[in-house]
Write a protein that holds these residues in place. Structure first.
Motif, PDB file in Angstrom:
ATOM      1  N   GLU A  41      27.654  -4.890  50.340  1.00 21.93           N
ATOM      2  CA  GLU A  41      27.383  -4.274  51.635  1.00 21.93           C
ATOM      3  C   GLU A  41      26.384  -3.131  51.494  1.00 21.93           C
ATOM      4  OE1 GLU A  41      27.971  -6.372  53.680  1.00 21.93           O
ATOM      5  OE2 GLU A  41      29.389  -5.561  55.098  1.00 21.93           O
ATOM      6  N   MET A  43      23.923  -3.294  49.425  1.00 18.60           N
ATOM      7  CA  MET A  43      22.648  -4.013  49.427  1.00 18.60           C
ATOM      8  C   MET A  43      22.284  -4.428  50.845  1.00 18.60           C
ATOM      9  SD  MET A  43      23.360  -6.272  46.058  1.00 18.60           S
ATOM     10  CE  MET A  43      22.028  -7.439  46.031  1.00 18.60           C
ATOM     11  N   ASP A  47      18.850  -3.990  53.687  1.00 15.65           N
ATOM     12  CA  ASP A  47      18.134  -5.190  54.099  1.00 15.65           C
ATOM     13  C   ASP A  47      17.327  -4.927  55.379  1.00 15.65           C
ATOM     14  OD1 ASP A  47      19.727  -5.428  56.288  1.00 15.65           O
ATOM     15  OD2 ASP A  47      20.871  -7.122  55.596  1.00 15.65           O
ATOM     16  N   PRO A  48      16.462  -5.867  55.753  1.00 15.05           N
ATOM     17  CA  PRO A  48      15.572  -5.601  56.882  1.00 15.05           C
ATOM     18  C   PRO A  48      16.300  -5.251  58.184  1.00 15.05           C
ATOM     19  CG  PRO A  48      14.888  -7.568  55.724  1.00 15.05           C
ATOM     20  CD  PRO A  48      16.180  -7.153  55.124  1.00 15.05           C
ATOM     21  N   ARG A  49      17.476  -5.765  58.379  1.00 13.86           N
ATOM     22  CA  ARG A  49      18.137  -5.477  59.646  1.00 13.86           C
ATOM     23  C   ARG A  49      18.661  -4.046  59.698  1.00 13.86           C
ATOM     24  NH1 ARG A  49      23.078  -8.895  61.873  1.00 13.86           N
ATOM     25  NH2 ARG A  49      21.468 -10.459  62.070  1.00 13.86           N
ATOM     26  N   PRO A 133      35.127  -4.202  52.751  1.00 15.35           N
ATOM     27  CA  PRO A 133      34.239  -3.046  52.574  1.00 15.35           C
ATOM     28  C   PRO A 133      33.771  -2.494  53.911  1.00 15.35           C
ATOM     29  CG  PRO A 133      33.089  -5.083  52.090  1.00 15.35           C
ATOM     30  CD  PRO A 133      34.443  -5.471  52.512  1.00 15.35           C
ATOM     31  N   ARG A 135      31.332  -1.676  56.883  1.00 17.88           N
ATOM     32  CA  ARG A 135      30.087  -2.298  57.349  1.00 17.88           C
ATOM     33  C   ARG A 135      28.940  -1.348  57.028  1.00 17.88           C
ATOM     34  NH1 ARG A 135      31.269  -6.114  61.806  1.00 17.88           N
ATOM     35  NH2 ARG A 135      29.077  -6.003  62.314  1.00 17.88           N
TER      36      ARG A 135
ATOM     37  N   VAL B 156      22.020 -14.934  47.644  1.00 13.19           N
ATOM     38  CA  VAL B 156      22.048 -13.729  46.822  1.00 13.19           C
ATOM     39  C   VAL B 156      21.683 -14.084  45.391  1.00 13.19           C
ATOM     40  CG1 VAL B 156      23.468 -11.882  45.916  1.00 13.19           C
ATOM     41  CG2 VAL B 156      23.722 -12.575  48.263  1.00 13.19           C
ATOM     42  N   LEU B 171      14.177 -11.095  47.869  1.00 15.29           N
ATOM     43  CA  LEU B 171      15.534 -10.588  48.064  1.00 15.29           C
ATOM     44  C   LEU B 171      15.712 -10.133  49.504  1.00 15.29           C
ATOM     45  CD1 LEU B 171      18.209  -9.783  46.537  1.00 15.29           C
ATOM     46  CD2 LEU B 171      17.325  -7.484  46.659  1.00 15.29           C
ATOM     47  N   LEU B 172      14.718  -9.450  50.027  1.00 10.96           N
ATOM     48  CA  LEU B 172      14.826  -8.971  51.407  1.00 10.96           C
ATOM     49  C   LEU B 172      14.887 -10.146  52.377  1.00 10.96           C
ATOM     50  CD1 LEU B 172      12.358  -5.990  51.214  1.00 10.96           C
ATOM     51  CD2 LEU B 172      14.822  -5.888  51.273  1.00 10.96           C
ATOM     52  N   PHE B 175      18.314 -11.678  52.184  1.00  4.38           N
ATOM     53  CA  PHE B 175      19.307 -10.888  52.888  1.00  4.38           C
ATOM     54  C   PHE B 175      19.156 -11.006  54.390  1.00  4.38           C
ATOM     55  CE2 PHE B 175      21.006  -9.131  49.112  1.00  4.38           C
ATOM     56  CZ  PHE B 175      22.238  -8.658  49.496  1.00  4.38           C
ATOM     57  N   ARG B 176      17.937 -11.218  54.852  1.00  6.78           N
ATOM     58  CA  ARG B 176      17.744 -11.455  56.274  1.00  6.78           C
ATOM     59  C   ARG B 176      18.513 -12.707  56.704  1.00  6.78           C
ATOM     60  NH1 ARG B 176      11.959 -13.264  57.256  1.00  6.78           N
ATOM     61  NH2 ARG B 176      12.902 -15.145  56.413  1.00  6.78           N
ATOM     62  N   GLU B 179      22.315 -12.158  56.589  1.00  7.36           N
ATOM     63  CA  GLU B 179      22.837 -11.432  57.753  1.00  7.36           C
ATOM     64  C   GLU B 179      23.162 -12.404  58.888  1.00  7.36           C
ATOM     65  OE1 GLU B 179      23.812  -8.416  58.507  1.00  7.36           O
ATOM     66  OE2 GLU B 179      23.544  -7.900  56.410  1.00  7.36           O
ATOM     67  N   LYS B 180      22.345 -13.443  59.014  1.00 10.25           N
ATOM     68  CA  LYS B 180      22.618 -14.419  60.082  1.00 10.25           C
ATOM     69  C   LYS B 180      23.931 -15.145  59.810  1.00 10.25           C
ATOM     70  CE  LYS B 180      17.714 -15.014  60.836  1.00 10.25           C
ATOM     71  NZ  LYS B 180      16.554 -15.810  60.402  1.00 10.25           N
ATOM     72  N   HIS B 182      26.390 -13.870  58.125  1.00 13.62           N
ATOM     73  CA  HIS B 182      27.415 -12.858  58.405  1.00 13.62           C
ATOM     74  C   HIS B 182      27.720 -12.794  59.896  1.00 13.62           C
ATOM     75  CE1 HIS B 182      26.939 -10.365  54.473  1.00 13.62           C
ATOM     76  NE2 HIS B 182      27.750 -11.379  54.341  1.00 13.62           N
ATOM     77  N   ASP B 183      26.680 -12.924  60.705  1.00  9.39           N
ATOM     78  CA  ASP B 183      26.896 -12.913  62.156  1.00  9.39           C
ATOM     79  C   ASP B 183      27.776 -14.085  62.579  1.00  9.39           C
ATOM     80  OD1 ASP B 183      25.537 -10.664  62.582  1.00  9.39           O
ATOM     81  OD2 ASP B 183      23.691 -11.603  63.297  1.00  9.39           O
ATOM     82  N   ASP B 186      31.214 -13.310  61.696  1.00  9.62           N
ATOM     83  CA  ASP B 186      31.712 -12.309  62.629  1.00  9.62           C
ATOM     84  C   ASP B 186      32.243 -12.980  63.890  1.00  9.62           C
ATOM     85  OD1 ASP B 186      32.277  -9.733  63.203  1.00  9.62           O
ATOM     86  OD2 ASP B 186      30.212  -9.014  63.112  1.00  9.62           O
ATOM     87  N   ARG B 192      32.799  -9.843  59.174  1.00 12.49           N
ATOM     88  CA  ARG B 192      31.505 -10.337  58.711  1.00 12.49           C
ATOM     89  C   ARG B 192      31.484 -10.632  57.220  1.00 12.49           C
ATOM     90  NH1 ARG B 192      26.583  -7.636  58.321  1.00 12.49           N
ATOM     91  NH2 ARG B 192      26.662  -6.656  56.311  1.00 12.49           N
ATOM     92  N   PHE B 193      32.344  -9.974  56.481  1.00 13.19           N
ATOM     93  CA  PHE B 193      32.193 -10.079  55.025  1.00 13.19           C
ATOM     94  C   PHE B 193      33.458 -10.606  54.358  1.00 13.19           C
ATOM     95  CE2 PHE B 193      31.872  -8.102  50.799  1.00 13.19           C
ATOM     96  CZ  PHE B 193      30.727  -8.727  50.388  1.00 13.19           C
TER      97      PHE B 193
END
Lengths: 167, 434
Positions: A41, A43, A47-49, A133, A135, B156, B171-172, B175-176, B179-180, B182-183, B186, B192-193
């Protein structure tokens, strides 16, 4: 700073406090002590968001000499505790610690023979963060709280700070 | 000890005090002390000495808290030995003191890159012990989310590997995409995790149309995004030079050591539990087992990349085939009742009380169930004595077994190759240390 020893807590030092506090607050370089789940988390926070650089903290330094705030992200076991403390000792003053997540704050869900029940047993912690963890938003909340603390603190605060002794 | 080295030692142990002398003599004395110092480090035989280097446990490239002890000859690794245990949290002991339901949350934190998968793996073992099977809809949902978790884990895995060998952008981007996912979790799971989604005899809650739409929206754009990332690496000279012929392991050695998952398939062994010992609904899905023959870091990277595409295929098939129906098995004594019924009905209230306080009571016996997680074969071995909690629970964690190959993979390579090898092995220390 050197000035305070010559001038004491006079007008100049007080104004300097404001300046230094402002500068320090906006360029806290984190030392990511990524140990387990919270590290992911952490990391994610970069991230970009979520983009941790909005707070001037994207400069993750894995070298303790170059960093200001240690984010202890994850479960600290007894085996690891000595390492964490050693790295903390290598950081230059002023330094801060964020306990990220339930494990670092209190041992969390691991009431176990190998897990340290909270890093405050061997480190001075500035901000505790809840979540297992947390957010990334929650981590940012902790960082903002730390920024407030840094902004308010005086340059004198860290001069003669006594650290608790580790086992 | 020679005369000279004794002087050297004295110089460091008691620095020359010059402050009480006049400046010129200060300088002379200091200079003389420096001249007397022996700058040479002498060995008996300068050509025969190794350096022992300690890497970790706090090192950015060791994926957590892995410590590797290295014996170096110049920059070449003579031998390497991983030391584990810096994240040993005592899962197996914790499991003995918790009911089967309570331990679900702990499985999240095993391999924290893909919590859903661990939940499912553990629950499948418990269900095997209880002789229970979740209804088809629940099985499909589990499969779907497991595959999404596999994608997020591989993202990852290969993002971090690319970063370790110098490609930060990927990596970025990974992670983008993560995140989707994770959404989606959610929306579907509620967290999310750390998901804790699977339950004995089903899943925590049914998937909604909104959740399905979100998964579809993700899949529709994912391959294009993956392709973008792939193009950064697949013709990248630096990446190739760092990964090709690095960390090579033959199929025989890989099998002998006990590698599983993408690491084994990278050596050309087509072993995949999803096909070889199908669980959930994998026998009804059409997918390929990806293998590469080289057995080096690059091969393992290719396997992961292709597996993500296979996972996308599988999730799509699950969405097409997703049957209607309940998501909980009708076994009142074993499956947690719904909350709204607990508050209104006596039977459910009693069952809830019994399950929460004393746990489900499985028959005495032993079971082992393994699934193909994104790291390899993840197995749970449960020994039951008919109580609400396991008498013994053993976790066969793939990362732990995969790390065994490290000494062999690193031997003879350069120090900087560790990153490419470790990144391609993709261990997760939460799982390796348990």
């Amino acid at each position: 700073m050197g000035l305070e020893s010559a001038l004491g807590e006079g007008y100049l030092t007080t104004r300097l406090d404001a300046l230094v506090g402002w500068a320090r607050k906006n360029s806290l370089w984190p030392m990511p002590m990524g140990l387990s789940c919270c590290a992911i988390e952490l990391m994610s926070a970069g991230d970009p968001r979520h983009d941790i650089s909005r707070y001037g903290m994207e400069v993750m330094r894995f070298s303790p000499r170059q960093s200001d705030v240690m984010i202890v992200a994850g479960t600290v076991t007894y085996k690891m505790a000595h390492v964490v403390r050693k790295i903390y000792d290598q950081m230059a003053e002023p330094r801060w610690v964020i306990a990220m997540g339930a494990c670092a704050s209190s041992g969390g869900m691991f009431r176990s023979y190998s897990v340290v029940q909270g890093i405050d047993q061997f480190l001075p912690v500035d901000v505790f963060t809840a979540g297992c963890p947390p957010r990334p938003e929650n981590l940012f909340n902790a960082l903002i709280e730390l920024q407030k603390k840094v902004e308010k603190s005086s340059v004198l605060d860290y001069r003669d700070r006594k650290e608790p002794i580790i086992v | 000890m020679s005369e000279q080295s004794k002087i050297t030692q004295d110089f460091f142990e008691s620095p020359v005090v010059t402050s009480n002398l006049p400046p010129k003599e200060q300088r002379t004395k200091l200079l003389q002390a420096l001249l007397d110092m022996d700058p040479d480090i002498s060995f008996d035989d300068p050509l025969e000495n190794d350096m022992v280097l300690n890497m970790g446990p706090s090192h950015p490239a060791t994926h957590g808290v892995l410590r590797i002890l290295l014996r170096l000859d110049g920059e070449t690794i003579v031998s390497a030995m991983p030391e584990l245990g810096y994240l040993h949290r005592g899962y197996e002991k914790i499991a003995e003191n918790e009911t089967y339901h309570e331990f679900i949350t702990h499985t999240d934190r095993l391999d924290y890159l893909q919590p859903v998968h661990n939940n499912v793996a553990y629950i499948l073992a418990v269900e095997k012990l209880l002789g229970l099977e979740a209804p088809p809809r629940a099985q499909y949902i589990r499969t779907m989310l497991s595959e999404l978790a596999r994608i997020s884990s591989h993202l990852v895995g290969f993002g971090v590997m690319a970063m370790d060998v110098g490609a930060m952008t990927l990596l970025l981007w990974c992670f983008r995409e993560r995140e989707k996912i994770h959404d989606i979790f959610d929306l579907v799971v509620g967290a999310r995790f750390t998901t804790s989604y699977a339950r004995i005899g089903g899943v925590a809650q049914d998937i909604t149309d909104e959740g399905l739409a979100a998964i579809k929206a993700f899949l529709d754009q994912f391959l294009a995004r993956l392709d973008e990332g792939e193009r950064l690496l697949n013709r990248n000279r630096i990446f190739f030079d760092r990964c090709r012929h690095v960390g090579v392991i033959s199929a025989e050695d890989a099998l002998a050591i006990g590698l599983t998952g993408p690491n084994l398939r990278g050596s050309g062994v087509a072993m995949d539990l999803r096909r070889d010992a199908p669980y959930l609904v994998y026998d009804q899905l059409d997918f390929n087992v990806i293998t590469e023959s080289e057995g080096d870091s690059l091969a393992r990277y290719y396997v992961r990349l292709a597996e993500m595409k296979e996972s996308v295929k599988m999730v799509r098939q699950c969405m097409d085939k997703l049957p209607a129906g309940p998501v909980h098995a009708h076994e009142p004594k074993k499956v947690l009742p719904r909350k709204e019924r607990i508050y209104t009905r006596m039977e459910e209230l009693i069952h809830d009380f019994m399950i929460v306080n004393f746990g489900v009571d499985p028959p005495p016996g032993e079971v082992y169930h393994a699934v193909e997680s994104s790291k390899g074969q993840l197995g749970f071995h449960i020994v039951s004595r008919g109580e609400g909690h396991p008498w013994r629970l053993k976790i066969r964690s793939p990362s732990f077994c995969n790390l065994q190959a490290l000494p062999q993979l690193l031997k003879g390579h350069l120090l900087s190759d560790i990153l490419a090898v470790l990144g391609s092995l993709d261990p997760v220390m939460g799982e390796a240390d348990k």
